[in-house]
Design a protein around this motif. Structure first.
Motif, PDB file in Angstrom:
ATOM      1  N   LEU A  55       0.832  -1.205   0.000  1.00 46.54           N
ATOM      2  CA  LEU A  55       0.000   0.000   0.000  1.00 46.54           C
ATOM      3  C   LEU A  55       0.868   1.257   0.000  1.00 46.54           C
ATOM      4  O   LEU A  55       0.598   2.219  -0.742  1.00 46.54           O
ATOM      5  CB  LEU A  55      -0.916  -0.018   1.224  1.00 46.54           C
ATOM      6  N   PHE A  56       1.935   1.263   0.791  1.00 42.99           N
ATOM      7  CA  PHE A  56       2.820   2.432   0.841  1.00 42.99           C
ATOM      8  C   PHE A  56       3.523   2.631  -0.487  1.00 42.99           C
ATOM      9  O   PHE A  56       3.718   3.765  -0.936  1.00 42.99           O
ATOM     10  CB  PHE A  56       3.837   2.260   1.969  1.00 42.99           C
ATOM     11  N   TYR A  57       3.933   1.505  -1.115  1.00 47.79           N
ATOM     12  CA  TYR A  57       4.548   1.615  -2.437  1.00 47.79           C
ATOM     13  C   TYR A  57       3.553   2.193  -3.437  1.00 47.79           C
ATOM     14  O   TYR A  57       3.899   3.015  -4.293  1.00 47.79           O
ATOM     15  CB  TYR A  57       5.026   0.242  -2.925  1.00 47.79           C
ATOM     16  N   GLY A  58       2.322   1.754  -3.358  1.00 43.99           N
ATOM     17  CA  GLY A  58       1.321   2.227  -4.310  1.00 43.99           C
ATOM     18  C   GLY A  58       1.078   3.725  -4.216  1.00 43.99           C
ATOM     19  O   GLY A  58       0.852   4.395  -5.240  1.00 43.99           O
ATOM     20  N   PHE A  59       1.082   4.259  -3.022  1.00 41.01           N
ATOM     21  CA  PHE A  59       0.822   5.691  -2.833  1.00 41.01           C
ATOM     22  C   PHE A  59       2.109   6.502  -2.761  1.00 41.01           C
ATOM     23  O   PHE A  59       2.063   7.721  -2.583  1.00 41.01           O
ATOM     24  CB  PHE A  59       0.016   5.910  -1.549  1.00 41.01           C
ATOM     25  N   GLY A  60       3.234   5.840  -2.888  1.00 38.23           N
ATOM     26  CA  GLY A  60       4.494   6.557  -2.870  1.00 38.23           C
ATOM     27  C   GLY A  60       4.880   7.066  -1.505  1.00 38.23           C
ATOM     28  O   GLY A  60       5.670   8.023  -1.399  1.00 38.23           O
ATOM     29  N   TRP A  61       4.375   6.469  -0.462  1.00 38.87           N
ATOM     30  CA  TRP A  61       4.692   6.911   0.899  1.00 38.87           C
ATOM     31  C   TRP A  61       6.035   6.335   1.341  1.00 38.87           C
ATOM     32  O   TRP A  61       6.425   5.232   0.946  1.00 38.87           O
ATOM     33  CB  TRP A  61       3.606   6.459   1.882  1.00 38.87           C
ATOM     34  N   PRO A  62       6.718   7.016   2.212  1.00 41.66           N
ATOM     35  CA  PRO A  62       8.003   6.493   2.690  1.00 41.66           C
ATOM     36  C   PRO A  62       7.792   5.256   3.579  1.00 41.66           C
ATOM     37  O   PRO A  62       6.803   5.159   4.289  1.00 41.66           O
ATOM     38  CB  PRO A  62       8.588   7.667   3.480  1.00 41.66           C
ATOM     39  N   THR A  63       8.734   4.343   3.488  1.00 41.07           N
ATOM     40  CA  THR A  63       8.599   3.088   4.235  1.00 41.07           C
ATOM     41  C   THR A  63       9.786   2.862   5.161  1.00 41.07           C
ATOM     42  O   THR A  63      10.213   1.726   5.375  1.00 41.07           O
ATOM     43  CB  THR A  63       8.471   1.903   3.257  1.00 41.07           C
ATOM     44  N   GLU A  64      10.348   3.942   5.726  1.00 41.71           N
ATOM     45  CA  GLU A  64      11.472   3.770   6.646  1.00 41.71           C
ATOM     46  C   GLU A  64      11.091   2.939   7.878  1.00 41.71           C
ATOM     47  O   GLU A  64      11.949   2.423   8.603  1.00 41.71           O
ATOM     48  CB  GLU A  64      11.997   5.141   7.110  1.00 41.71           C
ATOM     49  N   ALA A  69      11.356  -4.962  -0.184  1.00 42.62           N
ATOM     50  CA  ALA A  69      11.133  -4.957  -1.630  1.00 42.62           C
ATOM     51  C   ALA A  69       9.667  -5.236  -1.946  1.00 42.62           C
ATOM     52  O   ALA A  69       8.960  -5.906  -1.184  1.00 42.62           O
ATOM     53  CB  ALA A  69      12.027  -5.996  -2.295  1.00 42.62           C
ATOM     54  N   GLN A  70       9.202  -4.717  -3.109  1.00 36.62           N
ATOM     55  CA  GLN A  70       7.808  -4.932  -3.490  1.00 36.62           C
ATOM     56  C   GLN A  70       7.483  -6.427  -3.612  1.00 36.62           C
ATOM     57  O   GLN A  70       6.435  -6.887  -3.152  1.00 36.62           O
ATOM     58  CB  GLN A  70       7.501  -4.239  -4.829  1.00 36.62           C
TER      59      GLN A  70
END
Length: 664
Positions: A105-114, A130-131
């Protein structure tokens, strides 16, 4: 469900996969805590595993272990399903799916995943999951949740296959090397390995459903899958690597490399197909031979069953006939198609139906029973049969097998025996009446002997004595000798009559079986005999004499007669030696009286116990010849035997037993 051995082996493999995932996740977390790069990445140039991925693997491995434990409980005969463990497994699966879903979900919306680093410094690593890793966790978490329910077996295994595919692609990409910027190189190498391990473990966690039923089976399809599936996973990868290494070395170009790759696969899979076909051929040959053996055994069992002299039957708990023999059809009068839809109780009527019903229930509860009842045929004819039944287990179901034997001949024989018994009882009554009449006549005869014969004897004896007393002085010596002889013979005649009366009464008198102290009885008799034999030198030896049961007065007469004979026939011995004792033979007590007297010739031993039979002259030893006959009759009435052993002028030993048990 698979057989127990593959089932247990599958669960052990699944548990091993769960333990490996948890252990690897903990080692990676330890590497992040300690800064040990060996735990984070296998090689320095490869991608490290982020902390959140390690946590997800720990949760995935734990969920797989819980599912394995639940399935292992089900294997036990006394297992119960713990619903709370189901919810634990579902909760862990949900956490795994949420971790993967959150990253996607974070990858889809371009949110940071730190957040995937859990506060650790990412260093030179990607710093996020990784995705393809996130997709793997999402699919695996869903697969874990579906595995808990039986109806979702296949769906869970399809998702597990996708997870294995993701891991296998990642492993193959690392195996081939080259450009490390691709999407699968963003997944750590040990992440790919653990995805493959967890996917395989999820397959083995449910060995009783879906693909694993075929994998753990013993069919031709199972042999084919186990023979080709591992090769299908490994061989193309190895051949592709060989083709790639040859191309990198400059041995051939792209087209030639593809040709080598394709033809190598064709060759290898042709060999594998031939090898698998050979195994299938052997398995099929063994199966056909087994089927032939089973068919021969069935034909043999059919022949044995049909050759039984009675009827054979086999039916299940519901009363459905499974097998019967030709005699069953012949006796019942029903055709096979009719018997197949009938119930066993349909062949009985009245009370016999109730009896047979209870005995059938007894077979299914106790394992065996029998009954005698009339078998009712189709035309209403009743035939007496003896039925047996035992419980047998066929394909997991308890059934009843048994035979019935026509007992018409036995019933007729029993009726004939009953008729003979009735006639015998009638004859016994008649013979008893005749015997009673004869006994009454014998009693009348005994009375006559006792009164009518004794009166003349007393008269002869009395007048002889009066003649001696009144005219003895006027008689010469010869006349007085004649009178003395007359008196002696008259008195001996009286003793003989007394012995005969005693002998005759022994057969009619009733016995009283009481405990007898044999030692005291013998001691009292010996005391009396020794008093009468005062002046003689006699040695008496009394050994152990066990008690016995019997008629005291009669057994006393036995001891008196035997001991009196011992005293009498040792009259000419100096000293006389008499031994009284017992011994045990074959569990019975044998009493004996032994002396060192005149003895007798064993050739005439058969006359010893006859009435009036004497083996010595009356002039030498007085007696009437009835004493031993009385002994024999008394012993026989007590169920025992009597016998003697002797040598002429070397003594005699008389033995007797009593059939009543003696107490030692």
């Amino acid at each position: 469900m698979a057989s127990p051995l593959p089932y247990v082996r599958s669960l052990m493999i699944a548990a091993g996969g769960g333990i490996l995932a948890v252990g690897a996740g903990l080692l990676v977390l330890l590497g992040w805590v300690t800064g040990n790069l060996t735990f984070l990445t296998v090689r320095p140039e490869w991608t490290p595993m982020v902390p959140m991925t390690a946590v997800a693997f720990c949760l995935s491995g734990a969920a797989l272990l819980v599912i394995t434990a639940i399935m292992n409980r089900r294997l036990s005969e006394n297992a119960v399903t713990f619903e709370r463990w189901r919810w634990v497994a579902k909760g862990l699966a949900l956490l795994v799916a949420l971790i993967g879903g959150r990253s996607l979900l974070f990858y889809g919306f371009g949110w940071p995943t730190e957040w995937d680093m859990l506060g650790f410094d990412k260093g030179e690593g990607p710093g996020q999951m990784a995705q393809v890793t996130a997709a793997g966790f999402l699919l695996f978490g869903i697969a874990l949740g579906l595995t808990v329910r039986q109806r979702f077996y296949q769906s869970a295994q399809w998702l597990a296959a996708v997870v294995i595919f993701i891991g296998w692609i990642g492993l193959t990409r690392y195996f081939y090397g080259g450009d490390q910027s691709g999407v699968f190189f963003r997944m750590a190498m040990h992440t790919a390995l653990l995805f493959a391990v967890l996917g395989i473990g999820l397959f083995y966690a449910r060995p009783d459903g879906g693909f694993m039923v075929i994998w753990n089976g013993d069919t031709a399809g199972s042999v084919l899958v186990r023979g080709l599936f591992p090769a299908a996973l490994i061989v193309p990868v190895v051949v592709g690597w060989l083709r790639l290494e040859g191309q990198r070395a400059g041995w051939y170009g792209l087209e030639t490399g593809l040709t080598v790759f394709a033809m190598s696969n064709v060759l290898i899979f042709s060999v594998l197909a031939w090898h698998t076909a050979s195994r299938l051929h052997r398995e099929d040959t063994r199966r056909r031979q087994a089927e032939k053996t089973v068919m021969m055994e069935k034909q043999f069992s059919d022949a044995v069953i049909d050759s039984l002299p009675g009827i054979f039957y086999l039916f299940d708990r519901q009363g459905k006939f499974l097998r019967w023999n030709a005699n069953f059809e012949q006796v019942s009068g029903y055709r096979a198609a009719e018997i197949a839809v009938m119930h066993p109780l349909d062949f009985f009527a009245g009370d016999d139906k109730t009896l047979v019903s209870s005995r059938i229930s007894e077979v299914f509860t106790k394992g065996v029973s029998y009954a005698e009842a009339d078998f009712v045929s189709k035309d209403g004819r009743r035939t007496p049969f003896y039925f047996t039944g035992i419980s047998v287990r066929l394909e997991g179901e308890v059934c009843l097998a048994g035979v019935g034997i026509d007992i018409t001949a036995r019933k007729l024989a029993e009726a004939k025996i009953q008729e003979l018994n009735t006639d015998l009882e009638r004859r016994v009554v008649e013979r008893t009446a005749q015997l009673e009449s004869a006994n009454k006549g014998l009693e009348a005869f005994s009375y006559s002997v006792s009164h009518d014969l004794r009166a003349p004897l007393r008269a002869v004896d009395g007048f002889s004595q009066a003649l001696v007393e009144d005219y003895g002085a006027t008689l010469n010596e010869e006349a007085r000798h004649y009178l003395a002889t007359i008196r002696s013979e008259t008195q001996r005649m009286g003793v003989l009559i007394d012995d005969l009366l005693t002998f005759s009464r022994l057969g009619r008198a009733s016995l009283e079986h009481l405990p007898i102290d044999t030692a005291s009885l013998v001691k009292s008799i010996l005391n009396n005999l020794l008093a009468e034999a005062a002046g003689r030198k006699i040695e008496i030896h009394v050994e152990e004499l066990p008690p016995c049961d019997g008629d005291l007065s009669l057994l006393k007469q036995v001891w008196i007669n035997l001991l009196s004979n011992a005293f009498k026939y040792t009259r000419r011995r100096e000293p006389a030696v008499i031994t009284v004792g017992s011994r045990r033979e074959n569990g019975a007590v044998v009493y004996f009286v032994k002396d060192n007297g005149a003895g007798f010739d064993m050739r005439y031993a058969n006359k010893l116990f006859g009435v009036f039979q004497r083996l010595h002259r009356a002039e030498d030893y007085e007696g009437t010849g009835v004493g031993l006959a009385i002994v024999q009759r008394i012993v026989h009435r007590h169920g025992g035997t009597v016998w003697a052993e002797a040598l002429v002028n070397d003594g005699a030993t008389f033995y007797f037993t009593l059939n009543r048990e003696t107490r030692l």
